[in-house]
Design a protein around this motif. Structure first.
Motif, PDB file in Angstrom:
ATOM      1  N   GLU A 390     -33.911   5.617  15.920  1.00  0.00           N
ATOM      2  CA  GLU A 390     -34.884   6.308  16.004  1.00  0.00           C
ATOM      3  C   GLU A 390     -36.102   6.320  14.884  1.00  0.00           C
ATOM      4  O   GLU A 390     -37.216   5.970  15.020  1.00  0.00           O
ATOM      5  CB  GLU A 390     -34.863   7.917  16.384  1.00  0.00           C
ATOM      6  N   ASN A 391     -35.308   6.704  13.598  1.00  0.00           N
ATOM      7  CA  ASN A 391     -36.185   6.422  12.411  1.00  0.00           C
ATOM      8  C   ASN A 391     -36.616   5.346  11.970  1.00  0.00           C
ATOM      9  O   ASN A 391     -37.895   4.978  11.706  1.00  0.00           O
ATOM     10  CB  ASN A 391     -35.463   7.180  11.199  1.00  0.00           C
ATOM     11  N   LEU A 392     -35.823   4.115  12.160  1.00  0.00           N
ATOM     12  CA  LEU A 392     -36.026   2.816  11.792  1.00  0.00           C
ATOM     13  C   LEU A 392     -37.097   2.182  12.791  1.00  0.00           C
ATOM     14  O   LEU A 392     -38.100   1.465  12.368  1.00  0.00           O
ATOM     15  CB  LEU A 392     -34.975   2.001  11.793  1.00  0.00           C
ATOM     16  N   CYS A 393     -37.424   2.900  13.872  1.00  0.00           N
ATOM     17  CA  CYS A 393     -38.268   2.388  14.838  1.00  0.00           C
ATOM     18  C   CYS A 393     -39.602   3.113  14.831  1.00  0.00           C
ATOM     19  O   CYS A 393     -40.564   3.264  15.679  1.00  0.00           O
ATOM     20  CB  CYS A 393     -37.844   2.628  16.418  1.00  0.00           C
ATOM     21  N   ILE A 394     -39.778   3.953  13.807  1.00  0.00           N
ATOM     22  CA  ILE A 394     -41.215   4.592  13.569  1.00  0.00           C
ATOM     23  C   ILE A 394     -42.280   3.565  13.306  1.00  0.00           C
ATOM     24  O   ILE A 394     -42.327   2.852  12.527  1.00  0.00           O
ATOM     25  CB  ILE A 394     -40.966   5.522  12.296  1.00  0.00           C
ATOM     26  N   ARG A 395     -43.409   3.726  14.304  1.00  0.00           N
ATOM     27  CA  ARG A 395     -44.327   2.693  14.240  1.00  0.00           C
ATOM     28  C   ARG A 395     -45.029   2.640  13.117  1.00  0.00           C
ATOM     29  O   ARG A 395     -45.374   1.524  12.456  1.00  0.00           O
ATOM     30  CB  ARG A 395     -45.141   2.930  15.502  1.00  0.00           C
ATOM     31  N   SER A 400     -40.659  10.767  11.519  1.00  0.00           N
ATOM     32  CA  SER A 400     -40.608  10.742  12.969  1.00  0.00           C
ATOM     33  C   SER A 400     -41.265  11.712  13.727  1.00  0.00           C
ATOM     34  O   SER A 400     -42.113  12.417  12.769  1.00  0.00           O
ATOM     35  CB  SER A 400     -38.896  11.177  13.216  1.00  0.00           C
ATOM     36  N   SER A 401     -41.460  11.610  15.035  1.00  0.00           N
ATOM     37  CA  SER A 401     -42.088  12.490  15.638  1.00  0.00           C
ATOM     38  C   SER A 401     -41.884  14.027  15.301  1.00  0.00           C
ATOM     39  O   SER A 401     -42.745  14.884  15.218  1.00  0.00           O
ATOM     40  CB  SER A 401     -42.200  12.565  17.272  1.00  0.00           C
ATOM     41  N   ALA A 402     -40.678  14.285  15.160  1.00  0.00           N
ATOM     42  CA  ALA A 402     -40.061  15.743  14.593  1.00  0.00           C
ATOM     43  C   ALA A 402     -40.644  16.250  13.373  1.00  0.00           C
ATOM     44  O   ALA A 402     -41.116  17.220  13.147  1.00  0.00           O
ATOM     45  CB  ALA A 402     -38.785  15.779  15.082  1.00  0.00           C
ATOM     46  N   GLU A 403     -40.528  15.146  12.492  1.00  0.00           N
ATOM     47  CA  GLU A 403     -40.857  15.374  11.235  1.00  0.00           C
ATOM     48  C   GLU A 403     -42.502  15.452  11.051  1.00  0.00           C
ATOM     49  O   GLU A 403     -43.169  16.359  10.220  1.00  0.00           O
ATOM     50  CB  GLU A 403     -40.420  14.198  10.321  1.00  0.00           C
ATOM     51  N   ARG A 404     -43.248  14.645  11.850  1.00  0.00           N
ATOM     52  CA  ARG A 404     -44.651  14.897  11.955  1.00  0.00           C
ATOM     53  C   ARG A 404     -45.316  16.065  12.402  1.00  0.00           C
ATOM     54  O   ARG A 404     -46.184  16.699  11.912  1.00  0.00           O
ATOM     55  CB  ARG A 404     -45.236  13.640  12.930  1.00  0.00           C
TER      56      ARG A 404
END
Length: 529
Positions: A390-395, A400-404
């Motif tokens: 999930e983290n490596l696929c951050i665009r 990540s979305s949760a961290e954002r």
């Protein structure tokens, strides 16, 4: 002697002056207004305003004016008094009171001194006055020296000294009348109140701003990146505000900011990210996609090394079992090359970028299941965990979305914190200004989804400052500093897609606000336009 009508007119002037003094925020202008008002109501040719120094042993020259000589120092004159007029000592070296100097005497005793002719005065030292007159051709005659006494501390905080009262009819120098003295004393009383109030207000403002700096220091201790942002956004906001205030054409031609407006906006800008004190450090400082307590990319490096060592072991096992040595060696080398290529790709992906392609994301997901792996319990599992994938696929970026969401929540915390404070009337819009810098003109911002017409100009200014500072900052852990030309192109896209206010951005560009900011806060190689 003044007629009754003239005296009434002078009292009306005194009332108007008192109102003007109570509304003045700038200390230099306040001091200047006090002296000019005293000269006006007493018709004095010259005058000096002294303030008691912090050591309470000296008087400091603040304002000096002599109309007939064209002398103007201090205040808004642009000519400082420091260096030209040494402080006046209230005490001699042996500690005895310096009652020979008339201004010192008035300070020490709190008594007004009205002298008809300085050259004939007894008990005071006017040698300095005589020396001044000899050098300028002036004739200092009548003196009126009035102490300014604070009301709450009951101490003299300054002195008004007026020189050479001018007769209304003849224009000749006359002595200061009893009416002049009473008017000057009344003015000095009002001036002392205004001055004490302004000093108290300045002390409270300094205390308040010190508390703001304390919050920023706390943020600084958590993250030096955020602290730099907290200091630079206010500077950029005020540069843009001044440019907008100076605009005389277009949609913002009528926009004006008072000193009080500027102070309110500056406080809002200083506190615009105070909610980040609640944001976890590992999120604020996340410089790579796999970073948490440390960068987990090293775990992936280790896994690839384990895979390569296992491949090497298999090669020798196959050769020992009779397999062709060359074929087994080539198969092992090809596998190791594949591991190295995929490892390097994941390293690059871990850094983060403005935009990751669909092909790259598909490749990461493919690598996640492409290699055999076992967890600590020996169970078969994917080579990349779900969280790592999930983290490596951050665009874009490293969050990540949760961290954002955690980062975005700082503005909610900011608003909640600021709305708890009992803001005085002149600062009541601070929560709105500070809380609106992540809203968008098209209503797609956060936290309230406000549209352009629902936002103040000030909040929109802070939005531009916040974005531009983030783009050009040279202390972010996740990106290199961006040149001006690239930042402006991105800002233009934000303007076109409804992110920032187009009218304010036009002023930002046309007034070269970005260049003024860059000269102070960017590296020379960033300034390319």
């Amino acid at each position: 002697m003044d007629t009754q009508a003239q005296l009434l007119q002078r009292f009306e002037q005194l009332n108007e002056i008192g109102t003007a003094l109570s509304s003045e925020r700038d200390m230099n202008r306040l001091l200047e207004k006090i002296l000019l008002a005293a000269k006006q109501i007493t018709r004095a040719d010259g005058g000096t305003l002294y303030r008691l120094a912090e050591d309470k042993r000296h008087l400091h020259f603040e304002i000096v004016r002599t109309d007939s000589l064209g002398i103007a120092f201090g205040g808004t004159s642009g000519q400082p008094t420091s260096g030209l007029f040494p402080d006046l000592p209230l005490y001699h070296e042996d500690g005895t009171p310096n009652t020979g100097m008339v201004a010192a005497y008035a300070t020490l005793t709190g008594v007004t001194v009205n002298i008809a002719d300085a050259y004939a005065a007894q008990g005071f030292d006017f040698s300095g006055t005589r020396q001044f007159d000899a050098g300028t051709g002036y004739r200092s005659r009548s003196f009126l020296t009035v102490p300014m006494r604070s009301t709450h501390e009951k101490e003299v905080i300054g002195v008004l000294q007026l020189i050479n009262a001018i007769d209304r009819e003849s224009g000749a120098v006359r002595e200061f009348s009893l009416a002049d003295q009473h008017l000057a004393e009344s003015l000095a009383s009002q001036a002392a109140v205004a001055l004490s109030n302004r000093q108290l207000m300045l002390q409270l403002e300094e205390l308040f701003e010190s508390l703001i700096r304390l919050i920023n220091i706390a943020i600084d201790e958590k993250s030096p990146y955020t602290a730099g942002h907290c200091q630079r956004v206010p500077e950029l906001t005020m540069l843009l505000a001044d440019a907008v205030d100076a605009t005389r054409e277009g949609p913002l031609a009528d926009f004006r900011l008072t000193d009080a407006d500027r102070y309110e906006l500056r406080i809002a800008a200083l506190m615009h990210d105070c909610g980040k004190i609640t944001t976890p450090v590992h999120v604020v400082d996340k410089s790579t996609k796999l970073e948490s307590i440390n960068d987990r990319i090293h775990l992936l490096d280790l896994r690839f090394e384990v895979l390569k060592q296992a491949a090497e072991a298999r090669k020798w096992q196959e050769i020992a079992a009779g397999a062709d040595r060359a074929a087994a060696s080539e198969e092992c080398a090809a596998f190791c090359r594949r591991c190295d290529v995929d490892r390097d790709f994941l390293r690059r992906s871990n850094i983060g970028s403005e935009k990751m392609s669909d092909e790259d994301i598909a490749r990461i997901r493919s690598i996640a299941t492409a290699y055999p792996w076992h967890d600590e319990q020996g169970q078969a599992t994917d080579f990349l965990s779900a969280d790592e994938c999930e983290n490596l696929c951050i665009r874009a970026g490293t969050l990540s979305s949760a961290e954002r969401e955690i980062i975005n929540n700082h503005i909610v915390a900011t608003i909640r914190m600021l709305e708890q404070l009992p803001w005085p009337r002149h600062l009541r819009r601070v929560p709105e200004y500070a809380g609106g810098h992540h809203e968008r003109m098209d209503g797609k911002g956060y936290p309230k989804g406000l549209k352009r017409e629902q936002m103040s100009w000030q909040a929109r200014m802070m939005g531009i400052a916040d974005i531009f500072e983030a783009l050009t900052a040279k202390d972010r852990p996740y990106k290199p500093p961006m040149p001006l030309s690239q930042a402006l192109k991105i800002m233009e896209k934000f303007r076109d897609n409804g992110h920032i206010d187009p009218d304010l951005f036009a002023v930002f560009v046309n007034s070269k606000v970005y260049r003024d900011y860059a000269r102070h806060y960017l590296d020379a190689e960033q300034i390319d336009c």
